[in-house]
Design a protein around this motif. Structure first.
Motif, short mmCIF file in Angstrom:
data_model
loop_
_atom_site.label_atom_id
_atom_site.label_comp_id
_atom_site.label_asym_id
_atom_site.label_seq_id
_atom_site.Cartn_x
_atom_site.Cartn_y
_atom_site.Cartn_z
N TYR A 5 -10.07 -4.36 2.87
CA TYR A 5 -8.97 -3.63 2.22
C TYR A 5 -9.12 -2.13 2.44
O TYR A 5 -8.14 -1.43 2.69
CB TYR A 5 -8.90 -3.95 0.73
N LEU B 109 -11.64 -7.96 -6.77
CA LEU B 109 -11.13 -7.99 -5.41
C LEU B 109 -12.25 -8.43 -4.47
O LEU B 109 -13.36 -7.89 -4.51
CB LEU B 109 -10.62 -6.60 -5.01
N GLN B 110 -11.95 -9.40 -3.63
CA GLN B 110 -12.91 -9.87 -2.63
C GLN B 110 -12.66 -9.13 -1.32
O GLN B 110 -11.58 -8.61 -1.08
CB GLN B 110 -12.74 -11.38 -2.43
N ASN B 111 -13.66 -9.10 -0.44
CA ASN B 111 -13.52 -8.48 0.89
C ASN B 111 -13.07 -7.02 0.80
O ASN B 111 -12.17 -6.58 1.52
CB ASN B 111 -12.56 -9.28 1.77
N LYS C 83 -2.47 -8.01 8.34
CA LYS C 83 -2.61 -9.33 8.96
C LYS C 83 -3.05 -9.23 10.42
O LYS C 83 -3.59 -10.18 10.97
CB LYS C 83 -1.30 -10.10 8.82
N THR D 275 2.89 -15.53 -2.07
CA THR D 275 1.54 -15.78 -2.57
C THR D 275 1.05 -14.58 -3.37
O THR D 275 1.54 -13.45 -3.18
CB THR D 275 0.55 -16.02 -1.41
N PHE D 276 0.09 -14.82 -4.22
CA PHE D 276 -0.54 -13.73 -4.97
C PHE D 276 -1.12 -12.71 -4.00
O PHE D 276 -0.96 -11.50 -4.19
CB PHE D 276 -1.63 -14.27 -5.90
N ASP D 277 -1.78 -13.18 -2.94
CA ASP D 277 -2.40 -12.27 -1.98
C ASP D 277 -1.37 -11.37 -1.30
O ASP D 277 -1.62 -10.18 -1.11
CB ASP D 277 -3.19 -13.05 -0.93
N ASP D 278 -0.22 -11.92 -0.94
CA ASP D 278 0.82 -11.10 -0.32
C ASP D 278 1.39 -10.08 -1.30
O ASP D 278 1.62 -8.92 -0.94
CB ASP D 278 1.95 -11.96 0.24
N LEU E 188 -0.18 -8.82 -3.83
CA LEU E 188 -1.22 -7.82 -4.04
C LEU E 188 -1.23 -6.82 -2.89
O LEU E 188 -1.34 -5.60 -3.11
CB LEU E 188 -2.59 -8.49 -4.19
N LEU E 189 -1.09 -7.31 -1.65
CA LEU E 189 -1.00 -6.39 -0.50
C LEU E 189 0.17 -5.43 -0.66
O LEU E 189 0.04 -4.23 -0.40
CB LEU E 189 -0.81 -7.18 0.80
N ARG F 289 0.77 -11.32 -10.48
CA ARG F 289 0.87 -12.80 -10.51
C ARG F 289 2.30 -13.25 -10.81
O ARG F 289 2.84 -14.13 -10.15
CB ARG F 289 -0.07 -13.37 -11.55
#
Length: 138
Positions: free
Chosen positions: A18, A12-14, A136, A94-97, A99-100, A85
């Motif tokens: 998070y 996980l980045q950032n 967001k 998206t993968f990011d959404d 994951l959120l 995924r």
């Protein structure tokens, strides 16, 4: 304290973003973050946990073990990156959404939300959407 661990090649980045978001999400539910471990893994790893501890022989994207004390959230949250995924593709997000959604889902379970009935699942989805919007805006 929120910690992120990985039993797969995902990282996980950032993380600080998070963590701040998850703390803010908990606060909207009048809860505080205690010790929460997020463990990112693959399908096989999570399937083994599902079989061993929940006696379910199915793939899932998340399993949350709840150790909450009052309004202080403690827990272990296992997330299959493979499921995230695949679900992102299935739901055309998206993968990011996705994951959120799953990250917030775990905290929302710790806050007391369920998702076994249609009514409970609808409330959970609404709370996930709120959480994603909160991220967001941060």
């Amino acid at each position: 304290m929120i910690l992120f661990h990985s039993e797969t090649n995902f990282s996980l980045q950032n993380k600080l973003s998070y963590k701040a978001w998850l703390k803010a999400l908990a606060a909207t539910e009048a809860c505080k973050i205690g010790d929460i471990n997020y463990i990112f893994c693959d399908d096989d790893y999570l399937l083994t946990i599902n079989q061993k501890y929940l006696q379910h022989d199915t793939l899932t994207d998340i399993i949350t073990f709840d150790y909450v004390e009052g309004n202080v959230l403690h827990g272990d949250i296992y997330i299959s990156i493979e499921r995230v995924r695949e679900n992102a593709q299935i739901f055309n997000v998206t993968f990011d959404d996705e994951l959120l959604r799953v990250l917030s889902h775990g905290v929302l379970h710790l806050c007391g939300y369920k998702d076994k009935t249609e009514e409970d699942a609808a409330v959970m989805r609404s709370k996930e959407e709120f959480a994603m919007d909160l991220f967001k805006k941060m």
